[in-house]
Design an enzyme around this catalytic site. Structure first.
Site, PDB file in Angstrom:
ATOM      1  N   ASP A  95       0.358  -0.832   0.106  1.00 13.37           N
ATOM      2  CA  ASP A  95      -0.272   0.074   0.327  1.00 13.37           C
ATOM      3  C   ASP A  95       0.837   1.478   0.108  1.00 13.37           C
ATOM      4  OD1 ASP A  95      -2.220  -1.416   0.044  1.00 13.37           O
ATOM      5  OD2 ASP A  95      -2.336  -1.908   2.293  1.00 13.37           O
ATOM      6  N   GLU A 117     -11.653  -1.734  -2.157  1.00 13.64           N
ATOM      7  CA  GLU A 117     -10.524  -0.692  -1.356  1.00 13.64           C
ATOM      8  C   GLU A 117      -9.977   0.035  -1.649  1.00 13.64           C
ATOM      9  OE1 GLU A 117      -8.338  -4.417   0.280  1.00 13.64           O
ATOM     10  OE2 GLU A 117      -6.739  -3.823  -0.795  1.00 13.64           O
TER      11      GLU A 117
END
Length: 368
Positions: free
Chosen positions: A43, A219
């Protein structure tokens, strides 16, 4: 004749010199950018401050329990990265700290002359050793990108939420977006860290009328404004890791898909078959991408080495990648690493090329 010959030579020399200058100025990179077990993260979120780039993300271990905290990487050239510091060091938090869990997907945004750090975490207890029951969004601020960061408020929502991001509009209003079995949004007052109203879910992973490549999970929202239109990048992990794109006329929607297919990412039939099946996606309905990855997702945009927009993701090598790759993964290949790609805007929308794994050259555009 001599004058003509000399003129031709001069023109060739100038053109060759210009080509050499462009080549020398080209930014060369090969993904994954980091190839170090010590620098592995998921991420990746990159922010440029002055002449340096800083990166934060989800540190290892990701799934097996509390991870060590929120780390900050630093680079002078976007190629060579090193550990700068721990913005939050889990080992130094008190036992009763309410955000001492997993520290997933932190981001740093520069808004209103301060740096705002969003952290997604919860409280570790004997009954909840990963802190997932209270996992939500926490907001910190600092005067410098390297900190020290002080807690502003948290948790920002009364429920499980993750992957928080911030966006400031031209009128100074700031918005919080996050995930949690779908995508959520709300205006936020940054100085107090309080939402203006309750957090609202605006897109479910099984939204009626939406494609089935979203059904495994969505997400990682990231919002940017371009030509009076708001664009939201988001990730889905139904078929691997892919990036979709939404657009809306206001920062709170209504959001609609820009493309009925992901605009970027990798997909592999043999990767996470249980998630693909659970999402209702038959393996026969899509083809593998040619890249050697099983994950290229959870993106965010940043100012790249050419002054243009780039995207960062975590890239993870696929064990079943074809020749000429070795079937035995090197230690760094078993962990997620940083990957970057240019982002392009054309005809009212953003585009990204497929994930790359060979050397790429990007020549800075000349200013007019």
């Amino acid at each position: 004749m001599n004058k003509i010959w000399l003129s031709a030579c001069l023109l060739f020399t100038l053109q060759y010199s210009s080509a050499q200058t462009d080549t020398a100025a080209a930014f060369r990179y090969t993904n994954p950018i980091t190839r170090d077990t010590a620098l592995s993260m998921r991420d990746h979120f990159i922010i440029k401050v002055g002449s340096k780039w800083y990166c934060t993300g989800t540190s290892n271990p990701v799934w097996t329990g509390p991870n060590p905290g929120v780390r900050l990487l630093e680079s002078d050239d976007m190629i060579h990265w090193k550990q700068h510091s721990w913005l939050i060091d889990g080992a130094k938090l008190p036992a009763d700290c309410p955000y001492n869990g997993r520290f997933w997907a932190p981001e740093i945004h520069f808004i209103q002359n301060k740096y705002w750090l969003t952290v997604n975490s919860g409280k570790v207890t004997a009954d909840d050793p990963k802190g997932m029951k209270t996992h939500s969004v926490w907001l910190f601020s600092a005067d410098h990108v390297t900190g020290p960061y002080k807690l502003v408020n948290g948790p920002l929502t009364p429920q499980y939420n993750n992957d928080a991001t911030l966006f400031e509009d031209e009128d100074g209003q700031t918005y919080l977006y996050c995930s949690g079995n779908g995508l959520f949004q709300a205006p936020i007052d940054l100085p107090t860290g309080k939402l203006k109203g309750s957090i609202q879910k605006f897109l479910d992973k099984r939204e009626p009328g939406y494609p089935d490549w979203m059904q495994g999970g969505i997400e990682g929202p990231f919002v940017i404004k371009k030509e009076d239109m708001y664009f939201m990048f988001f990730s889905t992990w139904t078929r691997g890791y892919e990036v979709g794109l939404l657009k809306a006329p206001t920062p709170l929607g209504p959001w609609k898909l820009v493309s009925d297919q992901p605009i970027f990412g990798t997909r592999k039939k043999g990767y996470r078959p249980q998630l693909a099946a659970g999402g209702g996606y038959s393996h026969l309905q899509f083809q593998d991408t040619e890249d050697p990855y099983c994950e290229t997702g959870h993106n965010a945009l940043f100012t790249g080495p050419d002054g243009q927009l780039w995207s960062s993701c975590h890239y993870l090598m696929y064990e079943q990648r074809p020749y000429p790759y070795s079937k035995t993964l090197e230690p760094w290949e078993t962990l997620p690493q940083m990957g970057i790609e240019p982002v392009y805007y054309h005809d009212g929308r953003f585009y990204m090329h497929n994930p790359t794994w060979t050397e790429q050259w990007v020549v800075p555009q000349k200013r007019k």
